[in-house]
Design a protein around this motif. Structure first.
Motif, PDB file in Angstrom:
ATOM      1  N   UNK A 272     -19.869  -3.446  -3.631  1.00  0.00           N
ATOM      2  CA  UNK A 272     -20.345  -2.576  -4.697  1.00  0.00           C
ATOM      3  C   UNK A 272     -19.695  -1.213  -4.499  1.00  0.00           C
ATOM      4  N   UNK A 273     -18.711  -0.923  -5.329  1.00  0.00           N
ATOM      5  CA  UNK A 273     -17.985   0.343  -5.316  1.00  0.00           C
ATOM      6  C   UNK A 273     -17.269   0.630  -3.996  1.00  0.00           C
ATOM      7  N   UNK A 274     -16.332  -0.229  -3.588  1.00  0.00           N
ATOM      8  CA  UNK A 274     -15.553   0.096  -2.384  1.00  0.00           C
ATOM      9  C   UNK A 274     -14.688   1.330  -2.644  1.00  0.00           C
ATOM     10  N   UNK A 275     -14.645   2.226  -1.680  1.00  0.00           N
ATOM     11  CA  UNK A 275     -13.950   3.497  -1.891  1.00  0.00           C
ATOM     12  C   UNK A 275     -12.820   3.773  -0.908  1.00  0.00           C
ATOM     13  N   UNK A 276     -12.750   3.057   0.194  1.00  0.00           N
ATOM     14  CA  UNK A 276     -11.727   3.332   1.187  1.00  0.00           C
ATOM     15  C   UNK A 276     -11.402   2.050   1.931  1.00  0.00           C
ATOM     16  N   UNK A 277     -10.127   1.925   2.350  1.00  0.00           N
ATOM     17  CA  UNK A 277      -9.702   0.750   3.093  1.00  0.00           C
ATOM     18  C   UNK A 277      -8.726   1.156   4.184  1.00  0.00           C
ATOM     19  N   UNK A 278      -8.605   0.294   5.184  1.00  0.00           N
ATOM     20  CA  UNK A 278      -7.631   0.485   6.253  1.00  0.00           C
ATOM     21  C   UNK A 278      -7.307  -0.887   6.810  1.00  0.00           C
ATOM     22  N   UNK A 279      -6.058  -1.050   7.276  1.00  0.00           N
ATOM     23  CA  UNK A 279      -5.671  -2.289   7.932  1.00  0.00           C
ATOM     24  C   UNK A 279      -4.514  -2.032   8.888  1.00  0.00           C
ATOM     25  N   UNK A 280      -4.512  -2.778   9.982  1.00  0.00           N
ATOM     26  CA  UNK A 280      -3.368  -2.759  10.894  1.00  0.00           C
ATOM     27  C   UNK A 280      -2.524  -4.013  10.702  1.00  0.00           C
ATOM     28  N   UNK A 281      -2.821  -4.783   9.649  1.00  0.00           N
ATOM     29  CA  UNK A 281      -2.128  -6.031   9.385  1.00  0.00           C
ATOM     30  C   UNK A 281      -2.881  -7.233   9.922  1.00  0.00           C
ATOM     31  N   UNK A 282      -3.779  -6.998  10.869  1.00  0.00           N
ATOM     32  CA  UNK A 282      -4.616  -8.057  11.427  1.00  0.00           C
ATOM     33  C   UNK A 282      -6.055  -7.884  10.982  1.00  0.00           C
ATOM     34  N   UNK A 283      -6.580  -6.687  11.142  1.00  0.00           N
ATOM     35  CA  UNK A 283      -7.950  -6.374  10.723  1.00  0.00           C
ATOM     36  C   UNK A 283      -7.933  -5.705   9.358  1.00  0.00           C
ATOM     37  N   UNK A 284      -9.068  -5.799   8.656  1.00  0.00           N
ATOM     38  CA  UNK A 284      -9.272  -5.078   7.407  1.00  0.00           C
ATOM     39  C   UNK A 284     -10.623  -4.384   7.495  1.00  0.00           C
TER      40      UNK A 284
END
Length: 168
Positions: free
Chosen positions: A136-148
């Motif tokens: 519900x309303x995701x606002x930010x993301x990050x990944x190292x290519x393995x994790x999200x």
């Protein structure tokens, strides 16, 4: 999008990317290696290199354009991230999902996303209560290519996938 060199003498910026006020407003920017991703109202623009001086350095990849709930369009995205493995990850905020593309080898329009997170399919965009299958309303993301990692603002939580999602 236009780049303007020498915006202001002295301590001002060296390059200004100006967006068409009728088309949308930029909401976030992120740098990943030499690439830059700019999120505006319903689109994500990806530059292979950070613009330095002039409008001749253009957009290499673009996703979205009009607000919609399809595999290739977004509604009010708030963040984009390019993983070290070449995934373009977008927090499609108003569609309550995260879209993931595999970055093509050559510059192109990013068409249908390869993966959607937070919805059962690529054409459902309803806000969900806090569960392992909804956002519900995701606002930010990050990944190292393995994790999200996703900020699920509407559900007041941060979600961490130890394995990068590869299917809907």
């Amino acid at each position: 999008v236009n780049a303007s060199p020498d915006y202001q003498a002295g301590d001002g910026p060296d390059v200004v990317l100006t967006f068409n006020a009728n088309a949308g407003d930029p909401v976030s920017v992120s740098i990943h290696g030499s690439r830059m991703a700019v999120v505006e109202d319903h689109s994500v623009y990806i530059y292979d290199t950070i613009p330095t001086t002039s409008p001749t350095q253009g957009i290499n990849y673009r996703a979205g354009n009009l607000p919609d709930c399809t595999a290739g369009r977004m509604n009010g995205p708030r963040a984009a991230y390019i993983s070290p493995l070449g995934h373009v990850i977008v927090a499609d905020t108003n569609n309550n999902r995260v879209l993931i593309w595999n970055l093509p080898a050559a510059p192109d329009l990013l068409r249908d996303a390869a993966t959607v997170v937070g919805q059962p399919d690529k054409v459902t965009c309803t806000a969900g209560s806090a569960s392992d299958q909804s956002l519900s309303e995701p606002t930010s993301i990050w990944s190292d290519g393995t994790k999200l990692i996703v900020v699920d603002q509407g559900n007041n939580r941060v979600l961490i996938w130890n394995r990068f999602p590869v299917g809907d």
